[in-house]
Every structure is written in C-alpha cells, then in structure tokens.
Scaffold this motif. Structure first.
Motif, PDB file in Angstrom:
ATOM      1  N   LEU A 262       0.823  -1.204   0.000  1.00  0.00           N
ATOM      2  CA  LEU A 262       0.000   0.000   0.000  1.00  0.00           C
ATOM      3  C   LEU A 262       0.859   1.257   0.000  1.00  0.00           C
ATOM      4  CD1 LEU A 262      -2.632  -0.863   2.781  1.00  0.00           C
ATOM      5  CD2 LEU A 262      -2.671  -1.519   0.360  1.00  0.00           C
ATOM      6  N   VAL A 263       0.268   2.317  -0.509  1.00  0.00           N
ATOM      7  CA  VAL A 263       0.765   3.662  -0.242  1.00  0.00           C
ATOM      8  C   VAL A 263      -0.278   4.300   0.657  1.00  0.00           C
ATOM      9  CG1 VAL A 263       1.476   5.866  -1.178  1.00  0.00           C
ATOM     10  CG2 VAL A 263       1.932   3.787  -2.478  1.00  0.00           C
ATOM     11  N   SER A 264       0.029   4.407   1.928  1.00  0.00           N
ATOM     12  CA  SER A 264      -0.921   4.951   2.894  1.00  0.00           C
ATOM     13  C   SER A 264      -0.866   6.476   2.885  1.00  0.00           C
ATOM     14  CB  SER A 264      -0.616   4.433   4.299  1.00  0.00           C
ATOM     15  OG  SER A 264      -1.043   3.095   4.441  1.00  0.00           O
ATOM     16  N   THR A 265      -2.034   7.095   2.992  1.00  0.00           N
ATOM     17  CA  THR A 265      -2.137   8.544   3.088  1.00  0.00           C
ATOM     18  C   THR A 265      -3.107   8.887   4.214  1.00  0.00           C
ATOM     19  OG1 THR A 265      -4.055   8.827   1.629  1.00  0.00           O
ATOM     20  CG2 THR A 265      -1.893   8.612   0.565  1.00  0.00           C
ATOM     21  N   ASP A 266      -3.222  10.186   4.508  1.00  0.00           N
ATOM     22  CA  ASP A 266      -4.173  10.559   5.553  1.00  0.00           C
ATOM     23  C   ASP A 266      -5.613  10.462   5.060  1.00  0.00           C
ATOM     24  OD1 ASP A 266      -4.322  12.751   3.899  1.00  0.00           O
ATOM     25  OD2 ASP A 266      -3.864  14.238   5.441  1.00  0.00           O
ATOM     26  N   GLY A 267      -5.766  10.064   3.787  1.00  0.00           N
ATOM     27  CA  GLY A 267      -7.096   9.832   3.240  1.00  0.00           C
ATOM     28  C   GLY A 267      -7.507   8.370   3.248  1.00  0.00           C
ATOM     29  N   ASP A 268      -6.686   7.503   3.853  1.00  0.00           N
ATOM     30  CA  ASP A 268      -7.064   6.079   3.922  1.00  0.00           C
ATOM     31  C   ASP A 268      -8.437   5.944   4.580  1.00  0.00           C
ATOM     32  OD1 ASP A 268      -4.765   5.234   2.735  1.00  0.00           O
ATOM     33  OD2 ASP A 268      -3.814   4.452   4.541  1.00  0.00           O
ATOM     34  N   ALA A 349     -15.704   9.488   9.174  1.00  0.00           N
ATOM     35  CA  ALA A 349     -16.630   9.758   8.079  1.00  0.00           C
ATOM     36  C   ALA A 349     -16.442  11.141   7.481  1.00  0.00           C
ATOM     37  CB  ALA A 349     -18.070   9.588   8.575  1.00  0.00           C
ATOM     38  N   ASP A 350     -15.973  12.106   8.274  1.00  0.00           N
ATOM     39  CA  ASP A 350     -15.837  13.485   7.786  1.00  0.00           C
ATOM     40  C   ASP A 350     -14.425  13.804   7.285  1.00  0.00           C
ATOM     41  OD1 ASP A 350     -14.579  13.418  10.223  1.00  0.00           O
ATOM     42  OD2 ASP A 350     -15.557  15.206  11.031  1.00  0.00           O
ATOM     43  N   GLN A 351     -13.608  12.769   7.026  1.00  0.00           N
ATOM     44  CA  GLN A 351     -12.285  13.020   6.452  1.00  0.00           C
ATOM     45  C   GLN A 351     -12.419  13.712   5.106  1.00  0.00           C
ATOM     46  OE1 GLN A 351      -9.742   9.227   8.260  1.00  0.00           O
ATOM     47  NE2 GLN A 351      -9.808   9.539   6.067  1.00  0.00           N
ATOM     48  N   LYS A 352     -11.383  14.494   4.757  1.00  0.00           N
ATOM     49  CA  LYS A 352     -11.381  15.187   3.478  1.00  0.00           C
ATOM     50  C   LYS A 352     -11.452  14.199   2.319  1.00  0.00           C
ATOM     51  CE  LYS A 352      -8.701  18.574   0.831  1.00  0.00           C
ATOM     52  NZ  LYS A 352      -7.464  19.410   0.796  1.00  0.00           N
ATOM     53  N   GLU A 353     -10.806  13.037   2.493  1.00  0.00           N
ATOM     54  CA  GLU A 353     -10.796  12.016   1.449  1.00  0.00           C
ATOM     55  C   GLU A 353     -10.944  10.650   2.084  1.00  0.00           C
ATOM     56  OE1 GLU A 353      -7.945  10.333  -2.213  1.00  0.00           O
ATOM     57  OE2 GLU A 353      -7.200  11.885  -0.850  1.00  0.00           O
ATOM     58  N   LEU A 354     -11.591   9.742   1.372  1.00  0.00           N
ATOM     59  CA  LEU A 354     -11.704   8.341   1.780  1.00  0.00           C
ATOM     60  C   LEU A 354     -11.315   7.490   0.581  1.00  0.00           C
ATOM     61  CD1 LEU A 354     -15.117   8.547   3.684  1.00  0.00           C
ATOM     62  CD2 LEU A 354     -12.886   8.116   4.741  1.00  0.00           C
ATOM     63  N   SER A 355     -10.155   6.868   0.654  1.00  0.00           N
ATOM     64  CA  SER A 355      -9.655   6.090  -0.484  1.00  0.00           C
ATOM     65  C   SER A 355      -8.755   4.978   0.032  1.00  0.00           C
ATOM     66  CB  SER A 355      -8.901   6.989  -1.465  1.00  0.00           C
ATOM     67  OG  SER A 355      -7.788   7.600  -0.827  1.00  0.00           O
ATOM     68  N   PHE A 356      -8.151   4.232  -0.903  1.00  0.00           N
ATOM     69  CA  PHE A 356      -7.265   3.127  -0.544  1.00  0.00           C
ATOM     70  C   PHE A 356      -6.339   2.912  -1.732  1.00  0.00           C
ATOM     71  CE2 PHE A 356      -6.502  -1.474   0.574  1.00  0.00           C
ATOM     72  CZ  PHE A 356      -6.094  -1.275   1.883  1.00  0.00           C
ATOM     73  N   CYS A 357      -5.027   3.149  -1.537  1.00  0.00           N
ATOM     74  CA  CYS A 357      -4.068   3.123  -2.637  1.00  0.00           C
ATOM     75  C   CYS A 357      -3.229   1.850  -2.603  1.00  0.00           C
ATOM     76  CB  CYS A 357      -3.156   4.344  -2.574  1.00  0.00           C
ATOM     77  SG  CYS A 357      -4.028   5.916  -2.735  1.00  0.00           S
ATOM     78  N   ILE A 358      -3.328   1.057  -3.648  1.00  0.00           N
ATOM     79  CA  ILE A 358      -2.617  -0.223  -3.725  1.00  0.00           C
ATOM     80  C   ILE A 358      -1.519  -0.135  -4.782  1.00  0.00           C
ATOM     81  CG2 ILE A 358      -2.840  -2.715  -4.114  1.00  0.00           C
ATOM     82  CD1 ILE A 358      -5.738  -2.519  -3.286  1.00  0.00           C
ATOM     83  N   ALA A 359      -0.298  -0.500  -4.387  1.00  0.00           N
ATOM     84  CA  ALA A 359       0.847  -0.437  -5.292  1.00  0.00           C
ATOM     85  C   ALA A 359       1.146  -1.784  -5.948  1.00  0.00           C
ATOM     86  CB  ALA A 359       2.082   0.053  -4.551  1.00  0.00           C
TER      87      ALA A 359
END
Length: 371
Positions: A262-268, A349-359
C-alpha cells in the motif's frame, strides 16, 4: 581499483533511520576491511517480512551483495499478537529461502531486535524462537542483540530501559554497539551457507511468491476509471492505483495471498474486506499522519491479520473484494468493529478524502480479475 564491499540491508525503521545502526556500521566496516563499503538499503519502517519479500521480488538489490543484513524480528512480532505465527513463518522463510537461492555466496546476518515492552519482561517468545530456528536451518547468523548488550557490561551496570529511546527504537549509543556486533560477525566470516540443500521448515513457504505488477496483470485487476497516481519523496517513488470512495476492487485467487503493498495517506478510508464467506471492516490510516509530517507512507496489508486467522488460502478459485466505504456507510456501521494495526486508527466519516491506494499484490499461485 578494488570494487566496493557490497551490503544489502532489509528491515524496519531501526535499519533505515539516520540515528540507526547503519551509518556507524558502514563507517566501522570500511575501516575494518580497509575498502569502500556500498550500502543498498531497501528497508522501510512499519513493515513486515512480507514487504521485504516484495522488495526482493521486484528490486533484485540483493543478488550481488557480499553481505545481507535482515532485520524484521521487532516489526514481525506484531503478527504474533494476531495469531499469525504460521503465516509469518511462510513469509519469513520465503525471504530467507529466496536470498539463499538468488545470492548463494552472500553472508546473511540477522540482528534480533526486541521492543522495549517485551524486553522488560521475561517471557518465552514463539516468534523469536521461530526466527532463530529458521535462521539456523539456513545458516543465517543470528545476533541476539539484547543478550549481547547484557553480557558486555557488569551486572547492574545499566537497566534495560536505558537501551531504548522509545518503545520500538534503540538509543543512539546502543545503535553504535549494534554496528560493532555486525562488524564482528562480518570479520569472523559468519553467515555463509554451509550446505547444498535445506530441509524447509514450512513446506509451503512464500519463496516462490509473485508480484502482480511484475507479472503484468496488476492494472487489469482494477476498473479502468480508477486513478493511477505516483507518490514520490526522498526515499521512494511509487506508482499506485487509488480505490475511490464507494469503489471496489474484486479478483479471484487460487493459492495464497501473501499481502498487498500500500501507499498509505491521511485519506485512507475504512475498507470492507470480503474473502469467500468471511468479511471484516479494516482501516490502515496510520496514526503518524496526525503529526502532519508525512504526505504518504509505504505500508503492508496482510489480510489474514485483520481476520485473525488464515482465510486467504484456497485450492479452488476464491473471490476477494475490497470496498471503500462512503461516509454514509461509515456512519451506518458505527457499531461494527473496525480492525486496525496498533500503528493505525479507524478513518472518520468526515475526512477530506476516503480512499485506498494499492501499489502491488504479492501472491502464491494465480489471480485473475472478476469480470
């Protein structure tokens, strides 16, 4: 002109940080050998042996090394608390077996680090015993760091707590001593392979694991509309595919799923992971992002860890799906447990982004997209 002495380092943050043992190790070894030392450091903080295996599969940095230092005991101990000893053994032996097969002349040395909490109490560790046993089977030199520290000073000279600067990292002066232990092992010729064949500890270890990226099938597992993103900092440049809010990755597996890079971000976000008939909510959002010091962090996602049992193994085709929950779905599942690593917390739930990045996806056997 004499070529540099080549060292490949694979491990966690103790092996990577500027105040770790690698800078003094390089300096001491160069003086001891009277030649230049070239360090190829593919370590990454907060990761397991599974991540190291991926590095070996995709980078090949170990193949021309004179010495390989592998340091995963401290990080991998996390898996023990999740009941993952068997899965861990498959991954760690896979790393060692691959190193021996692809760098047969290299000397391999494994410093055994222990976190402060474990060091402060005397208790048998199946994980530490497993490291020593697998290392011994493959003639890997194990350095029991805490035992060495204790034996090199008079009784009551220091307390164990003095060795650590925090729960997972040794102090700077202890890192210098660790470097000295390693140089002693290299000078003594420790860690070379003494036999032609090895009786495997785990018959189905992950030494033959594959990378979906390297096999050329990674992109085809994702819907074409998912965003392809590059993440770059001073340590890495990594491409990844982002599963957006409400998006789903689905694929079939026949064999074993080793882990996802993964590439983890604060939008995970919070991810609903479904493997066959098993389902769990997970979140990989690292607590480190709360400090605002990092734009992204490389990470390893071992699905079985979140189920607390082995579910990602099948002799027949088995569906696996990962769905990133929407804010509404997060609110609706508020009473359901969200499984996380100790270094992570559930997304909000109120995060700016909700995603999941897979490398990348690392697997044994076969995987294919679900059309």
């Amino acid at each position: 002109m004499e070529t540099p002495f080549k060292v490949c380092v694979i491990g966690g943050s103790n092996s990577l940080m500027k105040s770790g043992y690698i800078p003094p190790f390089k300096a001491q070894l160069s003086r001891a050998l009277k030649r230049d030392v070239e360090i190829n450091n593919i370590s990454m903080g907060g990761t397991f042996s599974h991540y190291g295996l991926w590095q070996l599969i995709t980078k090949g940095s170990h193949k021309d090394a004179d010495v390989i230092v592998i340091e995963y005991a401290l990080n991998d101990s996390e898996l023990s608390s999740f009941g993952m000893i068997g899965h861990w053994a498959q991954a760690y032996e896979g790393v060692i077996a691959k190193l021996r097969a692809e760098a047969p002349s290299a000397k391999i040395i494994s410093p055994l680090f222990i976190n402060r909490h474990s060091a402060m109490r005397s208790k048998f560790s199946a994980m530490a015993a497993g490291f020593a046993f697998i290392n011994g089977r493959y003639d890997v030199e194990t350095i029991d760091v805490n035992n060495e520290l204790l034996s090199r000073a008079p009784e009551e000279y220091w307390t164990i707590d003095e060795w650590y600067k925090d729960g997972s990292h040794y102090t700077k002066y202890i890192q210098v001593m660790i470097a000295d232990f390693l140089v002693e092992a290299v000078k003594a010729g420790k860690g070379h392979m003494k036999r032609d064949r090895v009786f495997a500890v785990t018959e189905n270890h992950f030494g033959g694991a594959k990378s979906a990226v390297k096999e050329g099938i990674f992109d085809g597992l994702f819907p074409p509309e998912f965003e392809r993103t590059n993440f770059t900092n001073s340590l890495v440049s990594q491409d990844a595919i982002k599963i957006p809010t409400g998006g789903t990755l689905e694929f079939n597996l026949k064999g074993s799923l080793v882990g996802m890079i993964l590439v983890s971000t604060d939008g995970d976000g919070i991810v609903r992971c479904t493997v066959g008939n098993h389902s769990v909510l997970t979140s990989c959002r690292r607590k480190a992002f709360d400090t605002r010091k990092f734009d992204f962090l490389m990470n390893i996602f071992v699905l079985d860890q979140y189920f607390r049992k082995t579910v990602t193994v099948s002799e027949d085709w088995m569906p696996i799906s990962l769905r990133v929950l929407t804010p509404e779905q997060i609110v609706a599942t508020a009473g359901e447990r969200v499984a996380t690593r100790p270094t992570a917390r559930p997304a909000e739930a109120d995060q700016k982004e909700l995603s999941f990045c897979i490398a990348d996806i690392v697997y044994n056997g076969e995987i294919e997209p679900i059309n």
